[in-house]
Write a protein that holds these residues in place. Sequence first.
Motif, PDB file in Angstrom:
ATOM      1  N   ALA A  35      66.860  50.703  24.374  1.00 60.31           N
ATOM      2  CA  ALA A  35      67.675  49.871  25.264  1.00 60.31           C
ATOM      3  C   ALA A  35      66.764  48.942  26.054  1.00 60.31           C
ATOM      4  O   ALA A  35      65.712  49.361  26.534  1.00 60.31           O
ATOM      5  CB  ALA A  35      68.467  50.753  26.221  1.00 60.31           C
ATOM      6  N   PRO A  36      67.134  47.668  26.192  1.00 62.04           N
ATOM      7  CA  PRO A  36      66.285  46.757  26.952  1.00 62.04           C
ATOM      8  C   PRO A  36      66.270  47.127  28.436  1.00 62.04           C
ATOM      9  O   PRO A  36      67.294  47.445  29.021  1.00 62.04           O
ATOM     10  CB  PRO A  36      66.938  45.393  26.743  1.00 62.04           C
ATOM     11  N   VAL A  37      65.078  47.121  28.998  1.00 68.72           N
ATOM     12  CA  VAL A  37      64.895  47.456  30.407  1.00 68.72           C
ATOM     13  C   VAL A  37      64.107  46.324  31.053  1.00 68.72           C
ATOM     14  O   VAL A  37      63.101  45.867  30.502  1.00 68.72           O
ATOM     15  CB  VAL A  37      64.129  48.787  30.562  1.00 68.72           C
ATOM     16  N   LEU A  38      64.565  45.867  32.192  1.00 65.17           N
ATOM     17  CA  LEU A  38      63.837  44.820  32.896  1.00 65.17           C
ATOM     18  C   LEU A  38      62.546  45.393  33.468  1.00 65.17           C
ATOM     19  O   LEU A  38      62.555  46.442  34.097  1.00 65.17           O
ATOM     20  CB  LEU A  38      64.690  44.246  34.023  1.00 65.17           C
ATOM     21  N   CYS A  39      61.448  44.700  33.237  1.00 64.09           N
ATOM     22  CA  CYS A  39      60.185  45.179  33.782  1.00 64.09           C
ATOM     23  C   CYS A  39      59.911  44.574  35.154  1.00 64.09           C
ATOM     24  O   CYS A  39      59.036  45.031  35.857  1.00 64.09           O
ATOM     25  CB  CYS A  39      59.042  44.864  32.822  1.00 64.09           C
TER      26      CYS A  39
ATOM     27  N   GLY B 118      51.887  42.211  33.873  1.00 63.63           N
ATOM     28  CA  GLY B 118      52.446  43.520  34.228  1.00 63.63           C
ATOM     29  C   GLY B 118      53.507  43.980  33.256  1.00 63.63           C
ATOM     30  O   GLY B 118      53.590  45.151  32.916  1.00 63.63           O
ATOM     31  N   CYS B 119      54.327  43.054  32.778  1.00 65.11           N
ATOM     32  CA  CYS B 119      55.359  43.403  31.792  1.00 65.11           C
ATOM     33  C   CYS B 119      54.748  43.731  30.437  1.00 65.11           C
ATOM     34  O   CYS B 119      55.226  44.599  29.719  1.00 65.11           O
ATOM     35  CB  CYS B 119      56.340  42.258  31.615  1.00 65.11           C
ATOM     36  N   ALA B 120      53.700  43.018  30.069  1.00 64.31           N
ATOM     37  CA  ALA B 120      53.070  43.228  28.772  1.00 64.31           C
ATOM     38  C   ALA B 120      52.176  44.453  28.785  1.00 64.31           C
ATOM     39  O   ALA B 120      51.740  44.904  27.729  1.00 64.31           O
ATOM     40  CB  ALA B 120      52.278  41.989  28.369  1.00 64.31           C
ATOM     41  N   GLY B 121      51.896  44.988  29.936  1.00 59.43           N
ATOM     42  CA  GLY B 121      51.040  46.179  30.022  1.00 59.43           C
ATOM     43  C   GLY B 121      49.571  45.866  29.844  1.00 59.43           C
ATOM     44  O   GLY B 121      48.796  46.701  29.421  1.00 59.43           O
ATOM     45  N   LEU B 122      49.170  44.644  30.149  1.00 58.61           N
ATOM     46  CA  LEU B 122      47.748  44.259  29.995  1.00 58.61           C
ATOM     47  C   LEU B 122      46.960  44.565  31.227  1.00 58.61           C
ATOM     48  O   LEU B 122      47.389  44.546  32.316  1.00 58.61           O
ATOM     49  CB  LEU B 122      47.653  42.769  29.657  1.00 58.61           C
TER      50      LEU B 122
ATOM     51  N   LYS C  68      51.747  34.526  36.097  1.00 59.44           N
ATOM     52  CA  LYS C  68      50.933  35.156  35.051  1.00 59.44           C
ATOM     53  C   LYS C  68      50.726  36.634  35.334  1.00 59.44           C
ATOM     54  O   LYS C  68      50.733  37.456  34.418  1.00 59.44           O
ATOM     55  CB  LYS C  68      49.581  34.459  34.935  1.00 59.44           C
ATOM     56  N   ALA C  69      50.548  36.988  36.604  1.00 57.15           N
ATOM     57  CA  ALA C  69      50.376  38.389  36.960  1.00 57.15           C
ATOM     58  C   ALA C  69      51.632  39.195  36.630  1.00 57.15           C
ATOM     59  O   ALA C  69      51.551  40.340  36.153  1.00 57.15           O
ATOM     60  CB  ALA C  69      50.047  38.516  38.447  1.00 57.15           C
ATOM     61  N   LEU C  70      52.811  38.614  36.851  1.00 60.50           N
ATOM     62  CA  LEU C  70      54.055  39.300  36.490  1.00 60.50           C
ATOM     63  C   LEU C  70      54.169  39.499  34.996  1.00 60.50           C
ATOM     64  O   LEU C  70      54.560  40.564  34.524  1.00 60.50           O
ATOM     65  CB  LEU C  70      55.259  38.515  37.001  1.00 60.50           C
TER      66      LEU C  70
END
Length: 90
Positions: free
Chosen positions: A32-36, A86-90, A81-83
Amino acid sequence: MKKVVMALPVLLAACATPPPPVNIPVPVQMPAPVLCVKPAQIPEDPDYATAGLPSDAGIWQQMSALRAERIQRRLYGEQLKALVRGCAGL
């Protein structure tokens, strides 16, 4: 009577067939899609320095406002870019 006797095996054979399979629901796990990012975490678009500049401002005021706006845009881009990182897990 002969017709009834001949039709009897056909009718009995129809009753001997198994019933059709019943559709039983099977649980399926799906991602299920979850907003990061929560909406409160998204930075506000800044009030840029050139937005409040009067139309009859001198060249030095305009250049100063453009330099300040360049810094504002860079900082805003870094926050975005920081957001994304954070979503990409980098």
